[in-house]
Motif scaffolding. Sequence first.
Motif, PDB file in Angstrom:
ATOM      1  N   GLY A  85       0.794  -1.227   0.000  1.00  0.00           N
ATOM      2  CA  GLY A  85       0.000   0.000   0.000  1.00  0.00           C
ATOM      3  C   GLY A  85       0.822   1.270   0.000  1.00  0.00           C
ATOM      4  O   GLY A  85       0.274   2.346  -0.214  1.00  0.00           O
ATOM      5  N   SER A  94       2.276   3.159  -1.986  1.00  0.00           N
ATOM      6  CA  SER A  94       2.543   3.446  -3.384  1.00  0.00           C
ATOM      7  C   SER A  94       3.364   4.732  -3.484  1.00  0.00           C
ATOM      8  O   SER A  94       3.504   5.468  -2.510  1.00  0.00           O
ATOM      9  CB  SER A  94       1.239   3.546  -4.167  1.00  0.00           C
ATOM     10  OG  SER A  94       0.275   4.165  -3.391  1.00  0.00           O
ATOM     11  N   LEU A  95       3.878   4.991  -4.690  1.00  0.00           N
ATOM     12  CA  LEU A  95       4.865   6.064  -4.835  1.00  0.00           C
ATOM     13  C   LEU A  95       4.391   7.390  -4.253  1.00  0.00           C
ATOM     14  O   LEU A  95       5.182   8.156  -3.729  1.00  0.00           O
ATOM     15  CB  LEU A  95       5.213   6.263  -6.314  1.00  0.00           C
ATOM     16  CG  LEU A  95       6.062   5.160  -6.945  1.00  0.00           C
ATOM     17  CD1 LEU A  95       6.380   5.499  -8.389  1.00  0.00           C
ATOM     18  CD2 LEU A  95       7.355   4.942  -6.171  1.00  0.00           C
ATOM     19  N   HIS A  96       3.092   7.669  -4.326  1.00  0.00           N
ATOM     20  CA  HIS A  96       2.642   8.989  -3.887  1.00  0.00           C
ATOM     21  C   HIS A  96       2.607   9.133  -2.370  1.00  0.00           C
ATOM     22  O   HIS A  96       2.386  10.222  -1.865  1.00  0.00           O
ATOM     23  CB  HIS A  96       1.280   9.322  -4.493  1.00  0.00           C
ATOM     24  CG  HIS A  96       0.167   8.465  -3.965  1.00  0.00           C
ATOM     25  ND1 HIS A  96      -0.130   7.232  -4.505  1.00  0.00           N
ATOM     26  CD2 HIS A  96      -0.701   8.657  -2.968  1.00  0.00           C
ATOM     27  CE1 HIS A  96      -1.135   6.715  -3.854  1.00  0.00           C
ATOM     28  NE2 HIS A  96      -1.509   7.549  -2.918  1.00  0.00           N
ATOM     29  N   ARG A  97       2.801   8.033  -1.637  1.00  0.00           N
ATOM     30  CA  ARG A  97       2.888   8.212  -0.185  1.00  0.00           C
ATOM     31  C   ARG A  97       4.137   7.545   0.376  1.00  0.00           C
ATOM     32  O   ARG A  97       4.202   7.179   1.532  1.00  0.00           O
ATOM     33  CB  ARG A  97       1.626   7.693   0.508  1.00  0.00           C
ATOM     34  CG  ARG A  97       1.289   6.255   0.260  1.00  0.00           C
ATOM     35  CD  ARG A  97       0.159   5.814   1.186  1.00  0.00           C
ATOM     36  NE  ARG A  97      -1.144   6.211   0.692  1.00  0.00           N
ATOM     37  CZ  ARG A  97      -1.975   5.390   0.048  1.00  0.00           C
ATOM     38  NH1 ARG A  97      -1.619   4.148  -0.186  1.00  0.00           N
ATOM     39  NH2 ARG A  97      -3.154   5.808  -0.346  1.00  0.00           N
TER      40      ARG A  97
END
Lengths: 133, 843
Positions: B205, B207-210
Amino acid sequence: MAKPEKFAPAPKYGFPADAKGFLLPPVVWAGFFVAIYSVQGAGCAAIEAGYLGFGTLRLLLTALTVLTAAAILVVGIWSGLAFRRIRRENAEGDDGAVQSRFLAEGAMLSAGLFFVATLWIGLPIAWTNPCGG
Amino acid sequence: MNDAAEKFRSPLAAEVVGPEAEAQFERVWEKPSGWRRISAVNNSVIGRRFILTTFMFFLAGGVLALLIRTQLIVPENDLLSTEVYNQFFTMHGTTMMFLFAVPMMEAFGVYLIPSMIGTRDLCFPRLSAFGYWCFLFGGLLLYSSFLIGSAPDGGWFMYVPLTTKEFSPGINQDFWLLGVTFVEIASITGALELIVTILRMRAPGMSLHRMAIFAWYMLAVSFMIIFGFPPLILASILLEAERAFGIPFYDVTRGGDPLLWQHLFWIFGHPEVYIIFLPAAGLVSAMLPTLSRGPLVGYSLLVLAVVGTAFLSFGLWVHHMYATGIPRLALSFFAGASLAVSIPSGIQVFAWIATLWEGRPLLRTPLLFVIGFIIIFVIGGLTGVMVAMVPFDWQVHDTYFVVAHFHYVLIGGMVFPLFAALFFYLPRATGRMLSETMGKISFWMLFIGFNVSFFPMHLTGLLGMPRRVYTYPAGLGWDWLNLTSTLGAYMFAAGAVVFVVNVFWHVRWGEPAGDNPWEAGGLEWANPSPIPPYNIRSIPRVTSYNPLWDQPGLHDRIESAREYLPTATEGKREVLATSVVGAAPEYVLRLPSPSFVPLLAALATAATFIGFLISKYWIAAAGAATFLLILLFWLWEEPHEKHEKYVGNGLTLPIGSGSTGAHDWLGCLIFIFVDGAVFASLVYAYFYLWTSAAVWPPPGFAPETGTSAIIVLALTVLSLIVVGLTHWAASHHNRRGILLGLFLSLPVLGGLAYALFAAWGELPFNLKSHAYGALVVFIGGYFALHVLLSLCSALFSLARFFIGGAVPHKDVSALVFTQLSLYSAVVGLVAFAVIYLSPTAFG
Ligand code: HEM
Ligand SMILES: [Cu+2]
């Protein structure tokens, strides 16, 4: 046994709202930098040897800059539009869509940065003698 | 609570998974004790060792700096002779750049990244241990030069021709070339595994944006190391070849060019500055939200700044060479890029200020260091913009202005964040807090001492004092400025001593830190301090950038083993491999247990380097051969006892993976990037010397496209076909096809090696007569080396399938072979074009 959790393994949208779009502006810029440095070096050698004129070299360098800037601009606008569309079409919480949104936003921002970088590098071609010391 | 439960690190977990399972879990992850500690491979052990060792080198470099400053305290001082002074500033610069700044930041990566992204270790633990030993041995090798009084003295950038055999016949520069190259192995292995770990092992979970922001920084920096260090490694190899064997690359009389060194050095050198600064900035971005009790402002912009800096910093190298007569237009390209790179730095500064502004900052010691950092760094950036302007650079080039500038950038940009981070993260390692009082005292001494020492150097530089002079005459207005600088340096050193005292003090008397003493939001605090060797008790699902703030109860769920991989029932160290962008779980990744192999491999490597240093090449050869043997043993692994397992929360995953994109496949790919960057630098050297040569190739040197050349080309193309077949079979997990492909590749590659050897014999020149010939042989030899490597890889893969019991869908050795030999064939085609086509292309 518990039900397995759901994951979004990859972005929901394709190019330019994916990892490729995100990396495209810097990669294009890097290619441009290598190209302009090599063309200038090889061009000056060719001028010295009498194969090429100053005008042609300047034209080549200008064309490289304009093409690169245009390509980056296109990616920038395209990803900007994608960013707006993704925001409109999806509610918060759809992980695949958020991944795409983030990458589209990144592509848009990096297109901006590398557009400026390309122009700053290319502008002096207009007034500098391409081979003079 | 009963006695049995008491001894568990995580008594909660023992209740959930049962005491036996808990005891087994702890046993599996236990670090070896006693003298066996040297076999440890966990990132938490290696990371701590790394940080400590680099800190020792920092102190050593600092002592050299104090001696330098003491020599300069008054005019006409004679504490140090010119020779000693030269050795001291060279070793000071070299230590600070290669033994302290870069490795320290990587050490932080090694130590923190796995827990920040919610996993238990780096993906190649034995490689971390190997890197550590290489670093230690390389650093000791470099410093052993003091024992015989021949430390390197060519400056930290070792300008040729000063450093060629002709001008420095002693062994001094060889220490530098070999020692630094040895140390760089550690930087590269560290970078390689940070990349693969960050891309493939983030908690589900995340992912790159977090992704933890520090991981973005380390990812970018690692790529910069992967592409930035090879040019220097190549330049060093070429220089060492010229010094040891007289093979010309830089020698003008034989078609070489000293400027080639400068180009290769600065292609590395400028990114190096950002390789140092970015991770430090990353630590600031990681700590700042916690220190200012609020969210990180501008996450996407920070990511852009990091990625942007990584790319732009490679377009700057020539700005260190403004004074070398390069065409004005070429200079302007680099000036343009230098201006552009200030945008991302500006973005970061604004994001930090905004984060402080939005939050409710706590004025604790780490925050003081962060604020000190921002102030100093901004000043350094301003003087940097000044130096980046071509006319101004001509004025201050090689004066103390430049010394002042880069210490503002380096000390402000890296040492201050480092102290902040040590203060912030040490409690995680020791379980105790440092003293705020001592912390604040040390901060003010360091901050004031620094400015008192380095601000005056701007003025000494503007007054014309050159750098690298061991003394200066009185009466030029430089006296009191130098005196001030030296006193400031003493104050700075005293501040560092207070900090060190604080560190010693806190281990015994500091207040217990407990869990999460700073109330941070990141996963690196999701465990009790001092942290256990497995970093995190169970691997959580992440749904927010600050999981500990935003996911209620997460801390307890992790601690009580309710998340993924709560046990180690098969007695193996396990983590999750997740997808690159979205971090969805893909397979269970098994990690090795403690091992002496890395240490032995590093010793063999050391033998190779020492053999070169003392010109006993049989030692070097024996070392290299031993290394290869150890490597085979290292890479050999037993097949897993089952194909899949239940990992918790309803999820069952395969164990291991045999597909492209698996972590070991990815590791090999990154290695190929490094290798490709070395090769690209070699080809760059060829073309660079060409543009600066009058005639190229020199008369009588151009090789003929004879029979053996044609055979080489034909076999290279044939190898591509065989590789294609093997790759197809391997991606379809087709055992027969794999074996057929591997077998076919043996005669093709063997024949290729033989043909290359024959083509070498046909070259119409002597290796030592001209740089052209030297480069042709090196480029061809590079290809030959890779053919042999591919051959080894094919044999290894065959052995895996025949005696190792490997099954295609669990074993990547065949895919690694195809990857390697595809790359090798590309090298061959480029080499062919460069050697046989390019001399005729332009007539
Ligand atoms: C106590 C703190 C320090 C002091 C007092 C100090 C002092 C100096 C001085 C006076 C020089 C110029 C020598 C000369 O040109 O004659 C110098 C050079 C240098 N320093 Fe520092 N320094 C310190 C810390 C650092 C740190 C932390 C770094 C890097 C992270 C660093 C990197 C360098 C480099 C690369 C050079 C150039 C060496 C050369 O010219 O080859 N210094 N330092
Ligand atoms: Cu630079």
